[in-house]
Every structure is written in structure tokens, then in C-alpha cells.
Design a protein around this motif. Sequence first.
Motif, PDB file in Angstrom:
ATOM      1  N   GLU A 157      83.593 -18.930 -86.517  1.00 59.92           N
ATOM      2  CA  GLU A 157      84.454 -19.250 -85.370  1.00 59.92           C
ATOM      3  C   GLU A 157      85.858 -18.667 -85.501  1.00 59.92           C
ATOM      4  OE1 GLU A 157      86.214 -23.245 -83.504  1.00 59.92           O
ATOM      5  OE2 GLU A 157      84.030 -23.061 -83.271  1.00 59.92           O
ATOM      6  N   SER A 158      86.455 -18.790 -86.657  1.00 57.44           N
ATOM      7  CA  SER A 158      87.811 -18.254 -86.841  1.00 57.44           C
ATOM      8  C   SER A 158      87.841 -16.743 -86.666  1.00 57.44           C
ATOM      9  CB  SER A 158      88.363 -18.619 -88.217  1.00 57.44           C
ATOM     10  OG  SER A 158      88.579 -20.001 -88.314  1.00 57.44           O
ATOM     11  N   CYS A 159      86.855 -16.079 -87.202  1.00 56.46           N
ATOM     12  CA  CYS A 159      86.790 -14.615 -87.086  1.00 56.46           C
ATOM     13  C   CYS A 159      86.609 -14.197 -85.630  1.00 56.46           C
ATOM     14  CB  CYS A 159      85.671 -14.067 -87.964  1.00 56.46           C
ATOM     15  SG  CYS A 159      85.760 -12.282 -88.219  1.00 56.46           S
ATOM     16  N   VAL A 160      85.801 -14.934 -84.883  1.00 60.75           N
ATOM     17  CA  VAL A 160      85.597 -14.635 -83.461  1.00 60.75           C
ATOM     18  C   VAL A 160      86.895 -14.820 -82.691  1.00 60.75           C
ATOM     19  CG1 VAL A 160      84.424 -15.379 -81.347  1.00 60.75           C
ATOM     20  CG2 VAL A 160      83.134 -15.163 -83.489  1.00 60.75           C
ATOM     21  N   LEU A 161      87.553 -15.955 -82.891  1.00 55.84           N
ATOM     22  CA  LEU A 161      88.822 -16.223 -82.200  1.00 55.84           C
ATOM     23  C   LEU A 161      89.836 -15.123 -82.486  1.00 55.84           C
ATOM     24  CD1 LEU A 161      89.106 -20.061 -82.875  1.00 55.84           C
ATOM     25  CD2 LEU A 161      88.788 -18.990 -80.632  1.00 55.84           C
ATOM     26  N   GLU A 162      89.941 -14.762 -83.746  1.00 54.92           N
ATOM     27  CA  GLU A 162      90.915 -13.751 -84.153  1.00 54.92           C
ATOM     28  C   GLU A 162      90.538 -12.359 -83.624  1.00 54.92           C
ATOM     29  OE1 GLU A 162      90.862 -14.414 -88.358  1.00 54.92           O
ATOM     30  OE2 GLU A 162      91.518 -16.469 -88.036  1.00 54.92           O
ATOM     31  N   THR A 163      89.245 -12.083 -83.526  1.00 54.22           N
ATOM     32  CA  THR A 163      88.801 -10.790 -82.994  1.00 54.22           C
ATOM     33  C   THR A 163      89.206 -10.653 -81.535  1.00 54.22           C
ATOM     34  OG1 THR A 163      86.968 -10.593 -84.563  1.00 54.22           O
ATOM     35  CG2 THR A 163      86.772  -9.365 -82.492  1.00 54.22           C
ATOM     36  N   ILE A 164      88.943 -11.666 -80.735  1.00 48.98           N
ATOM     37  CA  ILE A 164      89.310 -11.620 -79.320  1.00 48.98           C
ATOM     38  C   ILE A 164      90.826 -11.535 -79.171  1.00 48.98           C
ATOM     39  CG2 ILE A 164      89.293 -12.891 -77.130  1.00 48.98           C
ATOM     40  CD1 ILE A 164      86.519 -14.011 -78.068  1.00 48.98           C
ATOM     41  N   ASP A 165      91.545 -12.320 -79.955  1.00 49.35           N
ATOM     42  CA  ASP A 165      93.012 -12.299 -79.916  1.00 49.35           C
ATOM     43  C   ASP A 165      93.538 -10.915 -80.285  1.00 49.35           C
ATOM     44  OD1 ASP A 165      95.576 -13.897 -79.745  1.00 49.35           O
ATOM     45  OD2 ASP A 165      95.710 -13.184 -81.815  1.00 49.35           O
ATOM     46  N   SER A 166      93.011 -10.340 -81.348  1.00 47.02           N
ATOM     47  CA  SER A 166      93.459  -9.026 -81.804  1.00 47.02           C
ATOM     48  C   SER A 166      93.145  -7.939 -80.774  1.00 47.02           C
ATOM     49  CB  SER A 166      92.795  -8.686 -83.145  1.00 47.02           C
ATOM     50  OG  SER A 166      93.156  -7.396 -83.570  1.00 47.02           O
ATOM     51  N   TYR A 167      91.942  -7.970 -80.218  1.00 44.78           N
ATOM     52  CA  TYR A 167      91.539  -6.970 -79.226  1.00 44.78           C
ATOM     53  C   TYR A 167      92.463  -7.013 -78.010  1.00 44.78           C
ATOM     54  CZ  TYR A 167      88.766  -4.483 -75.740  1.00 44.78           C
ATOM     55  OH  TYR A 167      88.347  -3.607 -74.771  1.00 44.78           O
ATOM     56  N   THR A 168      92.662  -8.196 -77.465  1.00 42.68           N
ATOM     57  CA  THR A 168      93.479  -8.301 -76.257  1.00 42.68           C
ATOM     58  C   THR A 168      94.919  -7.889 -76.516  1.00 42.68           C
ATOM     59  OG1 THR A 168      93.848 -10.672 -76.632  1.00 42.68           O
ATOM     60  CG2 THR A 168      92.029 -10.067 -75.170  1.00 42.68           C
ATOM     61  N   LYS A 169      95.447  -8.222 -77.663  1.00 45.87           N
ATOM     62  CA  LYS A 169      96.828  -7.828 -77.985  1.00 45.87           C
ATOM     63  C   LYS A 169      96.950  -6.320 -78.165  1.00 45.87           C
ATOM     64  CE  LYS A 169      98.212 -12.274 -79.683  1.00 45.87           C
ATOM     65  NZ  LYS A 169      98.290 -13.184 -80.794  1.00 45.87           N
ATOM     66  N   LYS A 170      95.941  -5.698 -78.752  1.00 45.99           N
ATOM     67  CA  LYS A 170      95.974  -4.233 -78.889  1.00 45.99           C
ATOM     68  C   LYS A 170      95.945  -3.567 -77.521  1.00 45.99           C
ATOM     69  CE  LYS A 170      94.201  -3.521 -83.497  1.00 45.99           C
ATOM     70  NZ  LYS A 170      93.251  -2.809 -84.337  1.00 45.99           N
ATOM     71  N   ILE A 171      95.104  -4.053 -76.635  1.00 47.81           N
ATOM     72  CA  ILE A 171      95.032  -3.495 -75.281  1.00 47.81           C
ATOM     73  C   ILE A 171      96.378  -3.685 -74.577  1.00 47.81           C
ATOM     74  CG2 ILE A 171      93.977  -3.746 -72.988  1.00 47.81           C
ATOM     75  CD1 ILE A 171      92.137  -2.377 -75.063  1.00 47.81           C
ATOM     76  N   LEU A 172      96.929  -4.878 -74.655  1.00 48.30           N
ATOM     77  CA  LEU A 172      98.170  -5.164 -73.943  1.00 48.30           C
ATOM     78  C   LEU A 172      99.376  -4.430 -74.530  1.00 48.30           C
ATOM     79  CD1 LEU A 172      97.630  -8.907 -73.070  1.00 48.30           C
ATOM     80  CD2 LEU A 172      97.640  -6.949 -71.498  1.00 48.30           C
ATOM     81  N   ARG A 173      99.292  -4.021 -75.774  1.00 44.96           N
ATOM     82  CA  ARG A 173     100.377  -3.189 -76.325  1.00 44.96           C
ATOM     83  C   ARG A 173     100.443  -1.859 -75.592  1.00 44.96           C
ATOM     84  NH1 ARG A 173      98.792  -3.507 -81.988  1.00 44.96           N
ATOM     85  NH2 ARG A 173      98.656  -1.258 -81.831  1.00 44.96           N
ATOM     86  N   HIS A 174      99.320  -1.402 -75.070  1.00 41.16           N
ATOM     87  CA  HIS A 174      99.272  -0.113 -74.371  1.00 41.16           C
ATOM     88  C   HIS A 174      99.479  -0.237 -72.863  1.00 41.16           C
ATOM     89  CE1 HIS A 174      98.149   1.976 -78.005  1.00 41.16           C
ATOM     90  NE2 HIS A 174      97.261   1.049 -78.231  1.00 41.16           N
ATOM     91  N   ILE A 175      98.980  -1.309 -72.268  1.00 39.40           N
ATOM     92  CA  ILE A 175      99.088  -1.424 -70.811  1.00 39.40           C
ATOM     93  C   ILE A 175     100.092  -2.485 -70.374  1.00 39.40           C
ATOM     94  CG2 ILE A 175      96.769  -0.530 -70.427  1.00 39.40           C
ATOM     95  CD1 ILE A 175      95.898  -3.419 -69.808  1.00 39.40           C
ATOM     96  N   ASN A 176     100.517  -3.343 -71.286  1.00 36.25           N
ATOM     97  CA  ASN A 176     101.533  -4.365 -71.049  1.00 36.25           C
ATOM     98  C   ASN A 176     101.101  -5.364 -69.988  1.00 36.25           C
ATOM     99  OD1 ASN A 176     103.882  -5.755 -71.444  1.00 36.25           O
ATOM    100  ND2 ASN A 176     105.233  -4.123 -70.819  1.00 36.25           N
ATOM    101  N   ASP A 177     101.963  -5.671 -69.070  1.00 36.42           N
ATOM    102  CA  ASP A 177     101.802  -6.722 -68.074  1.00 36.42           C
ATOM    103  C   ASP A 177     100.808  -6.278 -66.996  1.00 36.42           C
ATOM    104  OD1 ASP A 177     102.190  -8.843 -66.344  1.00 36.42           O
ATOM    105  OD2 ASP A 177     104.201  -8.235 -65.758  1.00 36.42           O
ATOM    106  N   VAL A 178      99.635  -6.872 -66.975  1.00 38.12           N
ATOM    107  CA  VAL A 178      98.572  -6.399 -66.091  1.00 38.12           C
ATOM    108  C   VAL A 178      98.927  -6.563 -64.609  1.00 38.12           C
ATOM    109  CG1 VAL A 178      96.150  -6.710 -65.418  1.00 38.12           C
ATOM    110  CG2 VAL A 178      96.792  -6.777 -67.820  1.00 38.12           C
ATOM    111  N   ASN A 179      99.517  -7.687 -64.228  1.00 34.30           N
ATOM    112  CA  ASN A 179      99.768  -7.922 -62.803  1.00 34.30           C
ATOM    113  C   ASN A 179     101.225  -7.695 -62.392  1.00 34.30           C
ATOM    114  OD1 ASN A 179     100.643 -10.262 -64.159  1.00 34.30           O
ATOM    115  ND2 ASN A 179     100.372 -11.494 -62.332  1.00 34.30           N
TER     116      ASN A 179
END
Length: 168
Positions: free
Chosen positions: A82-104
Motif C-alpha cells: 500500500e505505501s509503495c502504491v500511494l507513493e508511486t501515484i504521488d510521485s507520478y503526478t508530481k513529475k507530470i505537474l512539474r512539466h505542465i504545472n496548473d492544469v486548469n
Amino acid sequence: MVRTSLVLIYFLCSNIHCRLSPEDEQCVRCICEASTACFSILECAKKGISVDYWRQAGALVVTGGVVNDQSDDAYAECIQDESCVLETIDSYTKKILRHINDVNCDGIVDCRDYFSAHKFGTGAKNPDSVFKPAQTKRFDRCEGHGVGNLTDSGWKPGICFTIRNNFS
């Protein structure tokens, strides 16, 4: 303040087991519930985390695992923790948002932006990247994500323009 904390956590937690803040954990739980209709993080992982997603997130490993192990076995272990899953989703979304920033383009990066990054990756700002009605309703019903709802808010991806002064 929140954004600074998220960036600091990202740098401290890349590729290793690291506890998320309560706010980040609840956001990820809501993302899982909304995107897969699963209340179990491990069921969410089976439906929503592919090997490629996991690798793009940084191939996080369970506690005691070999850092930078991108093998299928390491992936299989991660999506059963569970911890690894939570951290994976958190890490993925933060990496994406570092490139595209504020979606809306509302000037705030919040759980709705993270949800969009999770679902649509780098295409999150594409005008066609809209959530299915059932997903928005599940997200809205999820307690504790800390942001307004998606169903009635008019939230949608946008193209944000930044004016830069090239003379300074």
C-alpha cells in the motif's frame, strides 16, 4: 507553503519508501477511488498502475528493496504494498505537474490537478482530457481531498499563458 512542502517531499522520497503527508495521502486515495471505483489501494494499483506508469514515477520499491530496480519483480512487489502504491501515484503526478504545472489555469495546483495528471499524464491540459461523469462524482463524494468538487465547478483543463519580459 503546501507546494514547497510537496517539492521537498518529492526530492526526499524519490525511489525510496517515504511516508506521505496526510493531505497528500488522502488526495491519492481519492484519485484511486475516483479513477477506478476501488476503495482498496491495492485494487486501484491492479487497475491503474501499469509497469510504464510505475517506471515513469521513478520505479519506487518497497522498504528494503533495491533502489533503482526497474524489474518486473520489483513492480509486482510494489503494487502489492500500500505505501509503495500511494507513493508511486504521488510521485507520478508530481513529475507530470512539474512539466505542465496548473492544469486548469486557476493559479492553484491542487488535488484536482493531481487527479488530471494521474488520468491523462502529460496530455492533462488537452481540451479533450475530460473526466467521465462517474469519475467526477466519485471524486466529489470522496472525503478529505481538500478541494471543491469537479461536477459543478466548471473545472476543465486549460492552456495557461505566461508573459515573460525578454528584456531583463
